[in-house]
Scaffold this motif. Structure first.
Motif, mmCIF file in Angstrom:
data_model
loop_
_atom_site.group_PDB
_atom_site.id
_atom_site.type_symbol
_atom_site.label_atom_id
_atom_site.label_comp_id
_atom_site.label_asym_id
_atom_site.label_seq_id
_atom_site.Cartn_x
_atom_site.Cartn_y
_atom_site.Cartn_z
ATOM 1 N N LEU A 87 50.067 51.018 41.092
ATOM 2 C CA LEU A 87 49.363 50.160 40.152
ATOM 3 C C LEU A 87 49.306 48.725 40.660
ATOM 4 O O LEU A 87 48.243 48.092 40.658
ATOM 5 C CB LEU A 87 50.047 50.216 38.778
ATOM 6 N N ILE A 88 50.413 48.200 41.116
ATOM 7 C CA ILE A 88 50.473 46.835 41.645
ATOM 8 C C ILE A 88 49.596 46.701 42.891
ATOM 9 O O ILE A 88 48.860 45.728 43.050
ATOM 10 C CB ILE A 88 51.936 46.422 41.951
ATOM 11 N N ALA A 89 49.645 47.689 43.781
ATOM 12 C CA ALA A 89 48.806 47.663 44.988
ATOM 13 C C ALA A 89 47.329 47.666 44.603
ATOM 14 O O ALA A 89 46.517 46.937 45.191
ATOM 15 C CB ALA A 89 49.129 48.847 45.893
ATOM 16 N N GLY A 90 46.973 48.450 43.601
ATOM 17 C CA GLY A 90 45.592 48.489 43.129
ATOM 18 C C GLY A 90 45.149 47.154 42.555
ATOM 19 O O GLY A 90 44.032 46.704 42.793
ATOM 20 N N LEU A 91 46.033 46.506 41.800
ATOM 21 C CA LEU A 91 45.719 45.187 41.248
ATOM 22 C C LEU A 91 45.529 44.155 42.349
ATOM 23 O O LEU A 91 44.621 43.317 42.283
ATOM 24 C CB LEU A 91 46.825 44.743 40.288
ATOM 25 N N ARG A 92 46.354 44.211 43.374
ATOM 26 C CA ARG A 92 46.203 43.276 44.494
ATOM 27 C C ARG A 92 44.888 43.503 45.223
ATOM 28 O O ARG A 92 44.209 42.553 45.619
ATOM 29 C CB ARG A 92 47.384 43.428 45.451
ATOM 30 N N GLU A 93 44.526 44.774 45.401
ATOM 31 C CA GLU A 93 43.265 45.097 46.062
ATOM 32 C C GLU A 93 42.072 44.608 45.232
ATOM 33 O O GLU A 93 41.117 44.045 45.774
ATOM 34 C CB GLU A 93 43.182 46.605 46.265
ATOM 35 N N MET A 94 42.132 44.790 43.924
ATOM 36 C CA MET A 94 41.060 44.328 43.043
ATOM 37 C C MET A 94 40.953 42.804 43.065
ATOM 38 O O MET A 94 39.854 42.255 43.065
ATOM 39 C CB MET A 94 41.305 44.810 41.619
ATOM 40 N N THR A 95 42.092 42.124 43.106
ATOM 41 C CA THR A 95 42.085 40.664 43.168
ATOM 42 C C THR A 95 41.446 40.185 44.468
ATOM 43 O O THR A 95 40.647 39.250 44.463
ATOM 44 C CB THR A 95 43.522 40.121 43.053
ATOM 45 N N ALA A 96 41.780 40.824 45.582
ATOM 46 C CA ALA A 96 41.187 40.456 46.874
ATOM 47 C C ALA A 96 39.674 40.678 46.850
ATOM 48 O O ALA A 96 38.906 39.850 47.347
ATOM 49 C CB ALA A 96 41.830 41.255 48.004
ATOM 50 N N LEU A 97 39.236 41.760 46.253
ATOM 51 C CA LEU A 97 37.804 42.035 46.138
ATOM 52 C C LEU A 97 37.119 40.999 45.267
ATOM 53 O O LEU A 97 36.044 40.488 45.609
ATOM 54 C CB LEU A 97 37.581 43.443 45.572
ATOM 55 N N ALA A 98 37.732 40.666 44.149
ATOM 56 C CA ALA A 98 37.159 39.660 43.253
ATOM 57 C C ALA A 98 37.050 38.304 43.943
ATOM 58 O O ALA A 98 36.095 37.558 43.712
ATOM 59 C CB ALA A 98 38.007 39.551 41.987
ATOM 60 N N ASP A 99 38.000 37.964 44.802
ATOM 61 C CA ASP A 99 37.951 36.698 45.540
ATOM 62 C C ASP A 99 36.807 36.672 46.552
ATOM 63 O O ASP A 99 36.291 35.612 46.882
ATOM 64 C CB ASP A 99 39.276 36.445 46.257
ATOM 65 N N ARG A 100 36.393 37.849 47.055
ATOM 66 C CA ARG A 100 35.320 37.912 48.045
ATOM 67 C C ARG A 100 33.931 37.935 47.413
ATOM 68 O O ARG A 100 32.941 37.663 48.084
ATOM 69 C CB ARG A 100 35.481 39.156 48.925
ATOM 70 N N ILE A 101 33.827 38.242 46.146
ATOM 71 C CA ILE A 101 32.529 38.389 45.494
ATOM 72 C C ILE A 101 31.660 37.133 45.584
ATOM 73 O O ILE A 101 30.482 37.252 45.911
ATOM 74 C CB ILE A 101 32.697 38.863 44.033
ATOM 75 N N PRO A 102 32.164 35.933 45.318
ATOM 76 C CA PRO A 102 31.278 34.764 45.398
ATOM 77 C C PRO A 102 30.613 34.598 46.771
ATOM 78 O O PRO A 102 29.467 34.168 46.860
ATOM 79 C CB PRO A 102 32.207 33.581 45.099
ATOM 80 N N ALA A 103 31.300 34.963 47.834
ATOM 81 C CA ALA A 103 30.716 34.846 49.172
ATOM 82 C C ALA A 103 29.646 35.912 49.416
ATOM 83 O O ALA A 103 28.730 35.709 50.211
ATOM 84 C CB ALA A 103 31.800 34.956 50.235
ATOM 85 N N LEU A 104 29.746 37.030 48.721
ATOM 86 C CA LEU A 104 28.806 38.122 48.910
ATOM 87 C C LEU A 104 27.545 37.986 48.056
ATOM 88 O O LEU A 104 26.508 38.539 48.390
ATOM 89 C CB LEU A 104 29.481 39.462 48.588
ATOM 90 N N VAL A 105 27.636 37.246 46.971
ATOM 91 C CA VAL A 105 26.514 37.125 46.042
ATOM 92 C C VAL A 105 25.603 35.991 46.496
ATOM 93 O O VAL A 105 26.041 34.863 46.680
ATOM 94 C CB VAL A 105 27.023 36.857 44.607
ATOM 95 N N LYS A 106 24.325 36.305 46.677
ATOM 96 C CA LYS A 106 23.357 35.289 47.064
ATOM 97 C C LYS A 106 22.924 34.510 45.832
ATOM 98 O O LYS A 106 22.806 35.073 44.748
ATOM 99 C CB LYS A 106 22.147 35.946 47.726
#
Length: 114
Positions: free
Chosen positions: A26-45
């Motif tokens: 569960l904790i590993a999944g939350l960390r992975e989701m947080t990392a993905l959420a941090d990358r979203i602004p760079a991916l969105v045009k």
């Protein structure tokens, strides 16, 4: 009582203990989701003609200035902006250009004084 603090109730079917593999997953999944959420602004045009626009609040935070100073910058034409129906937006690329144009390197200032 001590065991209650080390447990997290998920639902009525069971309990996940902090030291269990389920909890670690569960904790590993939350960390992975947080990392993905941090990358979203760079991916969105940006949605408006390839430009990203900042709000007044974002500019105030970004430049560490007061509302009055920002108003003065707009009045003097220092900072470009767009006024649409009571909303003021600032093109990010233009703000970055203003900052770059007004950047003074500490090294160049010391060279000029010598």
């Amino acid at each position: 009582m001590a065991d209650d603090k080390e447990r997290t109730r998920i639902d009525d079917s069971g309990i996940i203990i902090c030291d269990s593999p389920e909890y670690r997953a569960l904790i590993a999944g939350l960390r992975e989701m947080t990392a993905l959420a941090d990358r979203i602004p760079a991916l969105v045009k940006p949605a408006l003609m390839g430009e990203r626009y900042l709000t007044t609040e974002q500019i105030l935070t970004h430049l560490h200035i007061s509302r009055r100073t920002l108003q003065n910058y707009r009045d003097k034409g220092i900072i470009p902006y767009i006024h649409i129906g009571g909303i003021i937006l600032y093109p990010e690329s233009a703000i970055n250009e203003v900052l770059e144009k007004n950047y003074y390197s500490v090294l160049s200032i010391h060279k000029d004084q010598d």
